[in-house]
Motif scaffolding. Structure first.
Motif, PDB file in Angstrom:
ATOM      1  N   MET B   1       0.833  -1.199   0.000  1.00 54.74           N
ATOM      2  CA  MET B   1       0.000   0.000   0.000  1.00 54.74           C
ATOM      3  C   MET B   1       0.869   1.251   0.000  1.00 54.74           C
ATOM      4  SD  MET B   1      -3.214   0.785   2.457  1.00 54.74           S
ATOM      5  CE  MET B   1      -2.416   1.676   3.768  1.00 54.74           C
ATOM      6  N   ASP B   3       2.317   4.919   0.745  1.00 55.45           N
ATOM      7  CA  ASP B   3       2.536   5.627   1.995  1.00 55.45           C
ATOM      8  C   ASP B   3       1.686   6.900   2.003  1.00 55.45           C
ATOM      9  OD1 ASP B   3       3.450   6.931   4.174  1.00 55.45           O
ATOM     10  OD2 ASP B   3       5.474   7.294   3.406  1.00 55.45           O
ATOM     11  N   PRO B   4       0.756   7.050   2.967  1.00 58.62           N
ATOM     12  CA  PRO B   4      -0.126   8.224   2.952  1.00 58.62           C
ATOM     13  C   PRO B   4       0.609   9.526   3.244  1.00 58.62           C
ATOM     14  CG  PRO B   4      -0.532   6.896   4.902  1.00 58.62           C
ATOM     15  CD  PRO B   4       0.426   6.117   4.057  1.00 58.62           C
ATOM     16  N   ILE B   5       1.863   9.417   3.719  1.00 60.93           N
ATOM     17  CA  ILE B   5       2.618  10.631   4.054  1.00 60.93           C
ATOM     18  C   ILE B   5       3.398  11.131   2.838  1.00 60.93           C
ATOM     19  CG2 ILE B   5       4.383  11.557   5.635  1.00 60.93           C
ATOM     20  CD1 ILE B   5       1.746  10.734   6.979  1.00 60.93           C
ATOM     21  N   PHE B   8       3.025  14.486   1.010  1.00 59.48           N
ATOM     22  CA  PHE B   8       3.391  15.782   1.596  1.00 59.48           C
ATOM     23  C   PHE B   8       4.870  16.092   1.425  1.00 59.48           C
ATOM     24  CE2 PHE B   8      -0.169  14.133   4.187  1.00 59.48           C
ATOM     25  CZ  PHE B   8      -1.113  15.040   3.762  1.00 59.48           C
ATOM     26  N   GLU B   9       5.613  15.165   0.823  1.00 61.08           N
ATOM     27  CA  GLU B   9       7.066  15.368   0.729  1.00 61.08           C
ATOM     28  C   GLU B   9       7.405  16.505  -0.210  1.00 61.08           C
ATOM     29  OE1 GLU B   9       9.079  11.736  -0.184  1.00 61.08           O
ATOM     30  OE2 GLU B   9       8.612  10.957   1.820  1.00 61.08           O
ATOM     31  N   ILE B  10       8.405  17.279   0.227  1.00 59.26           N
ATOM     32  CA  ILE B  10       8.901  18.377  -0.603  1.00 59.26           C
ATOM     33  C   ILE B  10       9.983  17.803  -1.506  1.00 59.26           C
ATOM     34  CG2 ILE B  10      10.124  20.573  -0.569  1.00 59.26           C
ATOM     35  CD1 ILE B  10       7.478  20.974   0.633  1.00 59.26           C
ATOM     36  N   HIS B 113       1.334  22.367   4.631  1.00 54.04           N
ATOM     37  CA  HIS B 113       2.610  22.561   5.306  1.00 54.04           C
ATOM     38  C   HIS B 113       2.506  23.682   6.313  1.00 54.04           C
ATOM     39  CE1 HIS B 113       5.742  19.927   3.518  1.00 54.04           C
ATOM     40  NE2 HIS B 113       4.671  19.606   2.806  1.00 54.04           N
ATOM     41  N   ILE B 114       2.914  23.363   7.564  1.00 52.50           N
ATOM     42  CA  ILE B 114       2.747  24.311   8.664  1.00 52.50           C
ATOM     43  C   ILE B 114       3.507  25.606   8.408  1.00 52.50           C
ATOM     44  CG2 ILE B 114       4.653  23.303   9.984  1.00 52.50           C
ATOM     45  CD1 ILE B 114       1.454  24.583  11.614  1.00 52.50           C
ATOM     46  N   PHE B 177      -3.731  23.997   8.602  1.00 56.12           N
ATOM     47  CA  PHE B 177      -2.732  22.955   8.356  1.00 56.12           C
ATOM     48  C   PHE B 177      -3.282  21.577   8.715  1.00 56.12           C
ATOM     49  CE2 PHE B 177       0.416  20.592  11.006  1.00 56.12           C
ATOM     50  CZ  PHE B 177       1.133  20.012   9.981  1.00 56.12           C
ATOM     51  N   LEU B 181      -4.065  18.447   6.211  1.00 58.09           N
ATOM     52  CA  LEU B 181      -3.244  17.251   6.421  1.00 58.09           C
ATOM     53  C   LEU B 181      -4.130  16.039   6.698  1.00 58.09           C
ATOM     54  CD1 LEU B 181      -0.110  16.750   6.826  1.00 58.09           C
ATOM     55  CD2 LEU B 181      -0.671  16.627   9.249  1.00 58.09           C
ATOM     56  N   ILE B 185      -4.668  12.699   4.333  1.00 59.08           N
ATOM     57  CA  ILE B 185      -4.248  11.375   4.827  1.00 59.08           C
ATOM     58  C   ILE B 185      -5.436  10.415   4.786  1.00 59.08           C
ATOM     59  CG2 ILE B 185      -3.484  10.095   6.871  1.00 59.08           C
ATOM     60  CD1 ILE B 185      -1.722  12.472   7.568  1.00 59.08           C
TER      61      ILE B 185
END
Lengths: 176, 249
Positions: B1, B3-5, B8-10, B113-114, B177, B181, B185
């Protein structure tokens, strides 16, 4: 659920992306550039343009409403004038009608009076003629009666009576 | 599966240089900020360029957003608040379009992104502080002293007011934020259930109907959240600016 094993972050993985401090500087720089650009676009171009469109529409609507009101007032005025003209005409027509009626009445009365007078005159003349005729007839009757009486007497007694005596006798009888 | 994160990667697209030891790069975040700005410009300036008396679709959208934000400011901060119309309009459109673009699959959500939401919130906070002191001078401190409070509990009230004022940028930024987020997710997790169940054959295909319909419903919900968070951000900005314009309670 079978997802636990998949979402687990292994120890060697980098930290949660939104908290990776090394990305902050790049994001900040681009955020400042993007937001300043956006602010300039919105303040200099978008707001004057859209505000202008809205103001133009509002003034157009206002102008159209004022024009409609003006036209309505105009038509109201025209209606009032028309009604006034109609009332005037009606009044004039009534006055004219009553005047005509009076005039005709007067005329008729006059004609009637004249006719009556004429008729009265004719009637009087006729009465006079009748009276004259009657008198004449009566005189004639008297003469005839005298002659007839004289003739009758002559037949009865064989001699003609004196004209004066017969006349007196007839006059007495007629009076009697 | 998946990755739900990961979403958000830069990712660095081009490294441009370094400022004070910090690497400055053109990233996917920068790209989507640029797309957001260009999209807003196209919608507001391009959409209304016909200046039609009877608006078309795009001009209607541009006019609706203009009037929506203008009405929001006037109802919360009054006529004087219209000074900040360009700022509030920029904030609202930036947050709204960034949120909505982020809902498209394979895109990046700038507002997840915070650092971005904190920058937006601090921009508002700084505007309130600077305008508040510039317009009211020290009278701006009346904001922390509500009238009609007995003198013996005044210090406590002032402390609470000050604390709530200082925590504003935190709640202001974290709200947006966290919403973005969490929403993304959740979407990703439910979407990966579909592919996971799809791998189990025919039975799994039928089982995948449930998470699929959930993802459809969640996408609708997230669209609402995208708009709602932009609105909440804008209306809170108006309320905070109103404090700067009229500090007396």
């Amino acid at each position: 659920m079978a997802t636990g094993a998949h979402t687990e972050v292994p120890g060697g993985k980098p930290p949660f992306p939104p908290f990776q401090k090394e990305t902050f500087a790049s994001q900040l720089v681009w955020f400042v550039i993007a937001f300043v650009a956006l602010y300039v676009i919105i303040a200099r171009f978008a707001i004057p343009q859209i505000g202008g469109i809205l103001a133009a529409r509002a003034s157009r609507i206002e102008g159209d409403l004022a024009e409609a009101n003006r036209l309505k007032a105009q038509s109201d005025e025209a209606l009032k004038a028309y009604e006034k003209a109609l009332a005037d005409a009606r009044g004039r027509a009534q006055a004219l009608a009553s005047e005509t009626r009076e005039r005709l009445n007067a005329q008729a009365e006059e004609t009637r009076k004249k006719l009556e007078a004429e008729l009265n005159a004719k009637l009087a003349a006729a009465e006079k003629t009748i009276a004259a005729t009657k008198t004449a007839a009566m005189t004639n009757v008297r003469g005839i009666a005298v002659e007839t009486a004289a003739a009758i007497v002559e037949r009865l007694i064989g001699t003609a009576p004196a004209g004066k005596a017969v006349e007196d006798a007839v006059t007495d009888v007629l009076k009697g | 599966m998946a990755d739900p994160i990961h979403q958000f990667e830069i990712q660095k697209l081009v490294t441009l240089g370094h400022i004070g030891g910090h690497e400055i790069a053109f990233t996917n975040s920068a790209l989507f900020m640029a797309i957001t700005v260009v999209g807003i410009a196209a919608l507001l300036v391009g959409g209304s360029s016909a200046r039609a008396l009877v608006p078309g679709r795009m001009q209607s959208v541009a006019e609706l957003s203009y009037e929506f934000v203008a009405n929001t400011i006037q109802s919360t901060a009054g006529k004087e608040g219209m000074k900040f119309f360009p700022l509030v309009f920029s904030l609202f459109m930036f947050v709204l379009i960034a949120n909505v673009i982020g809902l498209i699959p394979y895109t990046f959500t700038v507002t997840s992104h915070i650092i971005i939401t904190a920058s937006l919130a601090l921009l508002v906070f700084a505007t309130v502080l600077i305008y508040g002191f510039w317009k009211n001078g020290l009278g701006f401190f009346r904001l922390f002293v509500p009238s009609g409070i007995p003198i013996y509990i005044l210090p406590l009230i002032v402390f609470i007011e000050l604390l709530s004022f200082l925590s504003r940028p935190i709640s202001h930024s974290v709200r947006l934020f966290a919403n973005m987020l969490a929403g993304h997710i959740t979407l990703k997790v439910f979407a990966s259930f579909i592919t996971l169940l799809g791998g189990f054959g025919i039975a799994g295909w039928f089982g995948a109907i449930l998470p699929l319909s959930l993802v459809v419903a969640l996408t609708a919900l997230e669209l609402l959240v995208a708009f709602l968070q932009a609105y909440v951000f804008a209306i809170l900005t108006c309320i905070y600016l109103n404090d700067a314009i009229h500090p007396g309670h």
